[in-house]
Design an enzyme around this catalytic site. Structure first.
Site: not given
Length: 345
Positions: A206-207, A63, A229, A176, A313
């Site tokens: 995707e998130e 992604h 991922d 990420d 994140h």
């Protein structure tokens, strides 16, 4: 060897969920267009690159969207109030810079922090939340902020901060999933002799719900689906529950989201080419594009190929360049070795 400049370009290109068109989509398209048989962008914004073959049809998805923020209010003093796009921990925003994409171009803001001299003892025990996060863009009024191009709905993301820690380790926002996106790009460029019919997908959103992979897998209808991922690496505070480690090589899951025949084939490839392959137990849905690919149409044989990172994140996500190299090598060999196989568990 990792191309640091290309990796940095991929990592830093704009592209919060739903706004991948701001930069990263063009980077991916340009990087792949001369290395595949066809490439196009679908109506949701996925970049789909096809290397034709007569063997099993496989979809590789990484992604390209980022988590970020969206302006939902500009107060009379010119401060921006924001809400998260994807899984943003507000505590990671304190005393950080945010890059915004306004109708008048890129602007930067800072999330201020009350100096300890001015805090009451009870305030020091409180964590930042979305009610207390405000962004200072240098404006003294709502009118000035609007004159600078800010509006309700303006998108922002963590400011670029690519840092080389030592010979093997890097830290930056948005590994990420841009580190896996980079690995997928390099894999697509490297794959040569293959029977598989390969679709490389830089997926969107995707998130916020695996949306890009949903529509891409429906259109492609693959027999095999691999999500690339990131996953968690051992780090301070994990209490021993995390198994993969930085520098230990790529990671592949085992669990109900993973087809055992594909997973066994991956082990064979890793052994043949002497590539270390770390194992991660995933008893629940993996939270990756493999979730949605697995239940596409009549079902898809799925697996997850991961690069381990620390501090997911956050603005200091950390990875090991050796893991990136080995992931590219493994993905290439997997695709070049892939033949028709029985995929029924």
């Amino acid at each position: 060897m990792v191309d640091i400049e290309l990796l940095r370009k991929v990592v830093e290109a704009p592209g919060v969920s739903g706004h991948e068109f701001l930069g990263i989509r063009d980077v991916v398209f340009e990087a792949l267009k001369d290395h595949v048989d066809e490439i196009y962008v679908d109506k949701l914004g996925n970049v789909i690159a096809h290397k034709k073959g007569n063997g099993p049809r496989i979809m590789i998805a990484a992604h390209m969207d980022k988590i970020g923020v969206m302006v939902n209010h500009i107060d009379k003093e010119g401060y921006l109030h924001v809400v998260p796009v994807g899984g943003v921990d507000p505590r990671t925003l304190v005393a950080q810079r945010i890059r915004f994409f306004t109708e008048k171009g890129e602007r930067f803001g800072v999330v201020g922090h009350i100096p300890p001299h001015l805090q009451k003892p009870e305030d020091r025990k409180k964590a930042a939340d979305w009610d207390t996060i405000v962004v200072d863009v240098g404006a003294d009024s709502k009118e000035e902020a609007e004159e600078m191009g800010f509006r309700v709905g303006t998108i922002g993301e963590f400011a670029p901060a690519f840092t080389q820690l030592n010979e093997n380790r890097i830290a930056t926002p948005y590994l990420d999933d841009r580190v896996c996106l980079y690995a997928m790009i390099e894999t697509a460029r490297a794959v040569e002799n293959h029977e598989a019919d390969i679709y490389f997908v830089a997926s969107v959103q995707e998130e916020v719900g695996l949306r890009g992979a949903r529509v891409a897998s429906y259109a492609i209808d693959p027999e095999i689906g691999i999500a690339m991922d990131v996953t968690f690496a051992k780090q301070v505070g994990d209490k021993g529950k995390i198994v993969p480690k930085l520098g230990g090589g790529p990671v592949m899951d085992v669990g109900p989201n993973i087809n055992p025949k594909v997973r066994a084939f991956a082990d064979e490839v890793a052994k043949k080419y002497e590539i270390p392959l770390q194992v991660e137990a995933s008893p629940r849905p993996t939270g990756t594009d493999a979730n949605i690919m697995q239940i596409n149409r009549e079902g898809v044989a799925t697996a997850v190929l991961s690069i381990p990172i620390r501090y997911m994140h956050s603005q200091v996500e950390t990875a090991d360049l050796r893991d990136i190299d080995k992931t590219i090598e493994f993905a290439r060999r997997f695709l070049e070795e892939l033949r028709e196989m029985d995929l029924i568990p």
